[in-house]
Design a protein around this motif. Structure first.
Motif, PDB file in Angstrom:
ATOM      1  N   ARG A 188      38.411  56.102  27.442  1.00 22.67           N
ATOM      2  CA  ARG A 188      39.279  56.093  26.257  1.00 22.67           C
ATOM      3  C   ARG A 188      38.777  55.172  25.151  1.00 22.67           C
ATOM      4  NH1 ARG A 188      43.933  55.984  30.355  1.00 22.67           N
ATOM      5  NH2 ARG A 188      44.181  58.210  30.714  1.00 22.67           N
ATOM      6  N   GLY A 189      39.405  55.294  24.003  1.00 21.16           N
ATOM      7  CA  GLY A 189      39.103  54.435  22.846  1.00 21.16           C
ATOM      8  C   GLY A 189      38.911  55.276  21.600  1.00 21.16           C
ATOM      9  N   GLU A 212      40.357  60.169  25.796  1.00 20.93           N
ATOM     10  CA  GLU A 212      41.528  59.746  25.016  1.00 20.93           C
ATOM     11  C   GLU A 212      42.518  60.914  24.925  1.00 20.93           C
ATOM     12  OE1 GLU A 212      43.872  57.614  23.839  1.00 20.93           O
ATOM     13  OE2 GLU A 212      42.099  56.391  23.410  1.00 20.93           O
TER      14      GLU A 212
END
Ligand code: FAD
Length: 339
Positions: A73-74, A93
């Motif tokens: 994620r990010g 994500e």
């Protein structure tokens, strides 16, 4: 170190809640996890299959090989110009969180795609679309990892061969790449797409003449929540079939027999016919067959009323396709990936 589990049941990891075991399974949370999984698969001569949010799959049989559940994620704004910004998210994500992030930063382009389930990485696979917008309209680039060699490759829009719920990742390059991150090019000034019928009607109903980005997101949320079943309470995988593209000549012939047959123009000679209308008019809207059925508000959605098996779902898919073919002479094609 990556935890690899043998014989993992995938049912609960899909929004349709229908599944089968994976021979081997691992959750990946970083690029290092992915690299380790690729090395493991090579060493053990196993193929890799990727699972995102499980919202566009019907897993009908045991998956032989290593299934990777993507939780990398990010997201961040990568580059800003005077009128545009490039925003990038890692593929694990949540798509809904990604759209929220862009709207919170007053960036326009993804608002019509709000509330689509699943991960960012799956969005280019089928070129997700809703309310008159497709990912391809704002797509900038993606970074993918070759699952055989571990090498990185950048895909620009033309490389992805986007089509209606289609891309190179569903065809020539199926199973070859892990999509690692996706970048979109968004507008700093609202460039709202309000042509889609139900969106226009919803805004008019609310008395909104000059909608803001947040008005559009709220309207989309209201439309979706009123029409589409929430997989958390009624398991489903969204639209099960694609709308049908055909020639204007075939459409005109059908129109004589079925006045009111809806369509959207695609080009001067081709039209798209909503699959939901065809399924409804073939008598399947709200019809239950044991634990499966076609939804009572949107006939395009196959729902699991509880404990359904892949066999039951497959039998219903066959029945619906045969009925539409018999009545209208048209071939439905699955939008959901049947594994
Ligand atoms: C209620 C509901 C409404 C929906 N509405 C819409 C809609 O309006 N428009 C629309 O387009 N879709 C819609 N969908 C379908 C679905 O949300 C999208 O297709 C979504 O992009 C799937 O994401 P996912 O992470 O769940 O993919 P998954 O179901 O996990 O995977 C789908 C496919 O993509 C592959 N894949 C996943 N991640 C990667 C990756 N990182 N790299 C390479 N391949 C990958 C998988 O192997 C699989 O073949 C809806 C679904 C539901 C349940």
């Amino acid at each position: 170190m990556l935890k690899i589990e043998p014989n993992k049941n995938l049912t609960r990891l899909t929004t349709l809640q229908i599944g089968a075991p994976a021979e081997f399974f691992a959750v990946i949370k970083s690029r290092e996890d992915l690299d380790e999984a690729i090395v493991w698969a090579k060493k053990n001569k196993k193929t890799i299959w990727i699972l995102g949010g499980g919202s566009n799959v019907l897993i009908s049989k045991k998956i032989v090989g290593l299934v990777l559940k993507n939780e990398i994620r990010g997201m961040a704004i990568k580059k800003e110009g005077a009128t545009t910004a490039i925003v990038e998210a890692k593929s694990g994500e949540s798509w809904i969180r990604f759209v929220n992030f862009t709207v919170e930063h007053n960036l326009s382009g993804l608002e019509n795609l709000f509330l689509i389930y699943g991960t960012v990485g799956a969005a280019p696979v089928q070129n997700i679309g809703a309310y008159g917008v497709e990912l391809k309209d704002v797509f900038y680039s993606l970074t993918a990892i070759d699952l055989k060699t571990g090498c990185e490759r950048i895909f620009k829009p033309a490389d992805c061969r986007f089509g209606y719920r289609d891309s190179i990742f569903k065809n020539k390059l199926k199973g070859r790449y892990f999509i690692y991150s996706v970048a979109v090019k968004l507008s700093k000034k609202p460039s709202l797409k309000l042509d889609y019928g139900s969106l226009r009607e919803k805004l008019a109903e609310q008395g909104i003449k000059k909608p803001s980005l947040k008005d559009v997101v709220a309207a989309i949320a209201e439309i979706r929540n009123s029409k589409l079943p929430n997989p958390g309470t009624l398991p489903n995988a969204g639209s099960f079939f694609k709308n049908i593209e055909t020639s204007l000549a075939i459409y005109k012939k059908l129109l004589k027999k079925y006045p009111g047959l809806p369509f959207w123009p695609v080009s001067a000679a081709r039209v798209k016919i909503p699959a939901g209308w065809l399924i409804e008019n073939a008598g399947f809207k709200g019809k239950k067959f044991g634990s499966v059925g076609m939804h009572d508000k949107q006939a395009l959605i196959l729902v699991n009323y509880g404990g359904a098996s892949a066999k039951q779902a497959g039998a219903l898919v066959k029945k619906v396709k045969a009925a539409v073919k018999k009545k209208f002479g048209l071939d439905l094609e699955e939008e959901v990936n049947i594994i």
